[in-house]
Enzyme design. Structure first.
Site, PDB file in Angstrom:
ATOM      1  N   HIS A 126       5.263  -3.749  -3.579  1.00  0.00           N
ATOM      2  CA  HIS A 126       4.702  -3.650  -4.931  1.00  0.00           C
ATOM      3  C   HIS A 126       5.417  -2.626  -5.786  1.00  0.00           C
ATOM      4  CE1 HIS A 126       0.716  -5.429  -3.253  1.00  0.00           C
ATOM      5  NE2 HIS A 126       1.630  -6.352  -3.470  1.00  0.00           N
ATOM      6  N   VAL A 172       2.875   2.510  -3.793  1.00  0.00           N
ATOM      7  CA  VAL A 172       3.940   2.729  -4.780  1.00  0.00           C
ATOM      8  C   VAL A 172       4.221   4.230  -4.929  1.00  0.00           C
ATOM      9  CG1 VAL A 172       3.399   0.609  -6.033  1.00  0.00           C
ATOM     10  CG2 VAL A 172       2.235   2.719  -6.681  1.00  0.00           C
TER      11      VAL A 172
HETATM   12  C1  BV8 Z   1       0.902 -12.847  -7.621  1.00  0.00           C
HETATM   13  C2  BV8 Z   1       1.053  -2.045  -7.765  1.00  0.00           C
HETATM   14  C3  BV8 Z   1       1.580 -14.898  -8.524  1.00  0.00           C
HETATM   15  C4  BV8 Z   1       0.489  -1.672  -9.101  1.00  0.00           C
HETATM   16  C5  BV8 Z   1      -0.567  -3.637  -6.868  1.00  0.00           C
HETATM   17  C6  BV8 Z   1      -7.950 -14.924  -6.776  1.00  0.00           C
HETATM   18  C7  BV8 Z   1      -7.934 -15.076  -5.398  1.00  0.00           C
HETATM   19  C8  BV8 Z   1      -6.821 -14.662  -4.638  1.00  0.00           C
HETATM   20  C9  BV8 Z   1      -5.702 -14.109  -5.267  1.00  0.00           C
HETATM   21  C10 BV8 Z   1      -5.743 -13.963  -6.628  1.00  0.00           C
HETATM   22  C11 BV8 Z   1      -6.854 -14.364  -7.391  1.00  0.00           C
HETATM   23  N1  BV8 Z   1      -6.583 -14.077  -8.672  1.00  0.00           N
HETATM   24  C12 BV8 Z   1      -5.353 -13.526  -8.774  1.00  0.00           C
HETATM   25  C13 BV8 Z   1      -4.831 -13.474  -7.531  1.00  0.00           C
HETATM   26  C14 BV8 Z   1      -3.510 -12.954  -7.148  1.00  0.00           C
HETATM   27  C15 BV8 Z   1      -3.538 -11.439  -7.151  1.00  0.00           C
HETATM   28  C16 BV8 Z   1      -4.592 -10.921  -6.208  1.00  0.00           C
HETATM   29  O1  BV8 Z   1      -4.425 -10.943  -5.004  1.00  0.00           O
HETATM   30  N2  BV8 Z   1      -5.709 -10.425  -6.811  1.00  0.00           N
HETATM   31  C17 BV8 Z   1      -6.787  -9.885  -6.007  1.00  0.00           C
HETATM   32  C18 BV8 Z   1      -7.440  -8.704  -6.758  1.00  0.00           C
HETATM   33  C19 BV8 Z   1      -7.809 -10.990  -5.741  1.00  0.00           C
HETATM   34  N3  BV8 Z   1      -2.221 -11.053  -6.697  1.00  0.00           N
HETATM   35  C20 BV8 Z   1      -1.235 -10.910  -7.611  1.00  0.00           C
HETATM   36  O2  BV8 Z   1      -1.389 -10.999  -8.798  1.00  0.00           O
HETATM   37  C21 BV8 Z   1       0.145 -10.652  -7.028  1.00  0.00           C
HETATM   38  N4  BV8 Z   1       1.077 -11.529  -7.675  1.00  0.00           N
HETATM   39  O3  BV8 Z   1       0.034 -13.384  -7.000  1.00  0.00           O
HETATM   40  O4  BV8 Z   1       1.792 -13.507  -8.415  1.00  0.00           O
HETATM   41  C22 BV8 Z   1       2.779 -15.474  -9.093  1.00  0.00           C
HETATM   42  C23 BV8 Z   1       3.431 -16.437  -8.351  1.00  0.00           C
HETATM   43  C24 BV8 Z   1       4.560 -17.032  -8.902  1.00  0.00           C
HETATM   44  C25 BV8 Z   1       5.034 -16.637 -10.165  1.00  0.00           C
HETATM   45  C26 BV8 Z   1       4.374 -15.608 -10.872  1.00  0.00           C
HETATM   46  C27 BV8 Z   1       3.247 -15.029 -10.352  1.00  0.00           C
HETATM   47  C28 BV8 Z   1       0.604  -9.236  -7.322  1.00  0.00           C
HETATM   48  C29 BV8 Z   1      -0.302  -8.258  -6.634  1.00  0.00           C
HETATM   49  C30 BV8 Z   1       0.301  -6.863  -6.735  1.00  0.00           C
HETATM   50  C31 BV8 Z   1      -0.596  -5.983  -7.586  1.00  0.00           C
HETATM   51  N5  BV8 Z   1      -0.065  -4.617  -7.590  1.00  0.00           N
HETATM   52  N6  BV8 Z   1      -0.045  -2.393  -6.865  1.00  0.00           N
HETATM   53  C32 BV8 Z   1      -0.260  -0.366  -9.059  1.00  0.00           C
HETATM   54  O5  BV8 Z   1      -0.362   0.252  -7.967  1.00  0.00           O
HETATM   55  O6  BV8 Z   1      -0.746   0.024 -10.128  1.00  0.00           O
HETATM   56  S1  BV8 Z   1      -1.904  -3.967  -5.893  1.00  0.00           S
HETATM   57  C33 BV8 Z   1      -2.555  -2.523  -5.307  1.00  0.00           C
HETATM   58  O7  BV8 Z   1      -3.866  -2.845  -4.911  1.00  0.00           O
HETATM   59  C34 BV8 Z   1      -1.922  -1.983  -4.050  1.00  0.00           C
HETATM   60  O8  BV8 Z   1      -0.526  -2.091  -4.081  1.00  0.00           O
HETATM   61  C35 BV8 Z   1      -2.556  -2.771  -2.953  1.00  0.00           C
HETATM   62  O9  BV8 Z   1      -1.856  -3.973  -2.732  1.00  0.00           O
HETATM   63  C36 BV8 Z   1      -3.891  -3.115  -3.561  1.00  0.00           C
HETATM   64  C37 BV8 Z   1      -4.971  -2.204  -3.042  1.00  0.00           C
HETATM   65  O10 BV8 Z   1      -5.118  -2.496  -1.741  1.00  0.00           O
HETATM   66  P1  BV8 Z   1      -5.075  -1.350  -0.627  1.00  0.00           P
HETATM   67  O11 BV8 Z   1      -3.714  -0.741  -0.574  1.00  0.00           O
HETATM   68  O12 BV8 Z   1      -5.613  -2.000   0.562  1.00  0.00           O
HETATM   69  O13 BV8 Z   1      -6.038  -0.195  -1.132  1.00  0.00           O
HETATM   70  P2  BV8 Z   1      -7.640  -0.252  -1.238  1.00  0.00           P
HETATM   71  O14 BV8 Z   1      -8.041   0.928  -2.031  1.00  0.00           O
HETATM   72  O15 BV8 Z   1      -8.070  -1.631  -1.652  1.00  0.00           O
HETATM   73  O16 BV8 Z   1      -8.127  -0.060   0.283  1.00  0.00           O
HETATM   74  C38 BV8 Z   1      -7.861   1.149   0.956  1.00  0.00           C
HETATM   75  C39 BV8 Z   1      -8.184   0.890   2.408  1.00  0.00           C
HETATM   76  O17 BV8 Z   1      -7.866   2.067   3.150  1.00  0.00           O
HETATM   77  C40 BV8 Z   1      -9.651   0.602   2.651  1.00  0.00           C
HETATM   78  O18 BV8 Z   1      -9.782  -0.468   3.551  1.00  0.00           O
HETATM   79  C41 BV8 Z   1     -10.178   1.911   3.266  1.00  0.00           C
HETATM   80  O19 BV8 Z   1     -11.223   1.664   4.183  1.00  0.00           O
HETATM   81  C42 BV8 Z   1      -8.947   2.401   3.980  1.00  0.00           C
HETATM   82  N7  BV8 Z   1      -8.863   3.855   4.174  1.00  0.00           N
HETATM   83  C43 BV8 Z   1      -9.301   4.839   3.334  1.00  0.00           C
HETATM   84  N8  BV8 Z   1      -8.971   6.038   3.852  1.00  0.00           N
HETATM   85  C44 BV8 Z   1      -8.308   5.805   5.019  1.00  0.00           C
HETATM   86  C45 BV8 Z   1      -8.234   4.424   5.231  1.00  0.00           C
HETATM   87  N9  BV8 Z   1      -7.640   3.874   6.308  1.00  0.00           N
HETATM   88  C46 BV8 Z   1      -7.078   4.720   7.206  1.00  0.00           C
HETATM   89  N10 BV8 Z   1      -7.102   6.068   7.067  1.00  0.00           N
HETATM   90  C47 BV8 Z   1      -7.706   6.640   5.999  1.00  0.00           C
HETATM   91  N11 BV8 Z   1      -7.729   7.985   5.886  1.00  0.00           N
END
Ligand code: BV8
Ligand code: ZN
Length: 261
Positions: free
Chosen positions: A130, A114
């Site tokens: 997102h 974002v």
């Molecule tokens: C929805 C915006 C339904 C806000 C974000 C249980 C099981 C499964 C799913 C769910 C569950 N309970 C709830 C859910 C659904 C939920 C979900 O998935 N939860 C997860 C936690 C289990 N999802 C939702 O709620 C979504 N909506 O499902 O709605 C619905 C349907 C119909 C009607 C109404 C509702 C909405 C999800 C969106 C959330 N918003 N962001 C903000 O930013 O504040 S999510 C946010 O976190 C990011 O956008 C991103 O998506 C996520 C983080 O993930 P990454 O980007 O991967 O970052 P992370 O830090 O995790 O990892 C970094 C990676 O980079 C690592 O792997 C690291 O090794 C690597 N890295 C580090 N440095 C480097 C590198 N790689 C390369 N080079 C480097 N230098």
């Protein structure tokens, strides 16, 4: 880092060939793509916000329960992203898009980030799964907030809409439990289903439905690649896993593809 100075590129010649021959390329990026710009990922150790898990702050309930805290978190993050620059990985992805379009191909970059850094690096075919932290709107009347409003705290320490008076201002991002923008999500799913090569870059693959997009490409038989500093939850479904920082690996990869034709 030019290819020649890299000891042995961490990616295969097969991948370079696949990208050079590709008609359609689709990409999913996550917070890791911005890590080298100095934007903390969701899992980075340290920093004031370690006390809160993003899921505890990035949802409507937390926002309505404690608007000043949630608005403050986003103000803090907005200041970070406005104070940093895109890194070489962002610029390489913009270059790859130009290369594909020049060669008559198709390209789509779907980002979970974002921070607006892909757009600032010149990527044009970007969909924001997102939302975008640099945009703010009123939770009550949907009106887009002005930069002045976003900087003017009310007496109670919250940011309020000047048009409808009591509306709370919120970042234009998708919170947990909220639906993704359908047009962006469908464009990403369609690109994944049709692409020859899919790159999943810098994402832990834990947040759905975005995390499911690379799997659509894998099921459709694309060459699916993960680029990360460590294998993610989806590594097993990948055709190739490239381990390395995206800011160093992407320029070398795009340079190798540009040299191929
Ligand atoms: C929805 C915006 C339904 C806000 C974000 C249980 C099981 C499964 C799913 C769910 C569950 N309970 C709830 C859910 C659904 C939920 C979900 O998935 N939860 C997860 C936690 C289990 N999802 C939702 O709620 C979504 N909506 O499902 O709605 C619905 C349907 C119909 C009607 C109404 C509702 C909405 C999800 C969106 C959330 N918003 N962001 C903000 O930013 O504040 S999510 C946010 O976190 C990011 O956008 C991103 O998506 C996520 C983080 O993930 P990454 O980007 O991967 O970052 P992370 O830090 O995790 O990892 C970094 C990676 O980079 C690592 O792997 C690291 O090794 C690597 N890295 C580090 N440095 C480097 C590198 N790689 C390369 N080079 C480097 N230098
Ligand atoms: Zn309003």
């Amino acid at each position: 880092m030019p290819l020649t100075s890299m000891p042995e590129p961490p990616f295969s010649d097969r991948l370079v060939r696949a990208l050079a021959d590709a008609r359609r390329v689709a990409i999913l990026t996550g917070a890791g793509t911005s890590a080298e710009s100095g934007v903390p990922t969701f899992r980075d150790p340290g920093g004031l916000w370690e006390r809160f898990r993003p899921e505890e702050l990035a949802n409507v309930e937390a926002f309505l329960r404690n608007p000043a805290l949630v608005q403050g978190w986003y103000t803090h993050r907005r200041e970070i992203v406005q104070g940093v620059e895109p890194n070489a990985g962002h610029y390489a992805l913009a270059e790859l898009e130009r290369l594909l379009i020049e060669r008559g191909g198709e390209f789509l970059l779907a980002t979970q980030n974002v921070d607006n850094l892909h757009q600032r690096a010149g990527s044009e075919r970007v969909v924001e799964l997102h939302g975008n932290l640099t945009r703010t709107y009123c939770h009550a009347c949907d009106r887009t907030a002005t930069p002045e409003e976003v900087a003017a705290l009310a007496e109670d320490g919250t940011l309020r809409c000047s048009a409808c008076r009591d509306g709370l201002l919120r970042p234009d991002v998708v919170w947990f439990g909220e639906m993704l923008p359908m047009e962006a999500f469908e464009a990403a799913m369609d690109a994944a289903a049709r692409c020859d090569v899919f790159l999943s870059i810098g994402t832990s693959g834990v947040v759905y439905p975005a995390a499911g997009i690379p799997l659509v490409a894998a099921e459709a038989g694309a060459f699916v690649v993960e680029l990360n500093v460590e294998p993610s939850a989806m590594a097993r479904q990948m055709t190739e896993v490239v381990i390395g920082p995206s800011g160093a690996v992407l320029p070398a990869l795009v340079e190798a593809v540009a040299a191929r034709r």
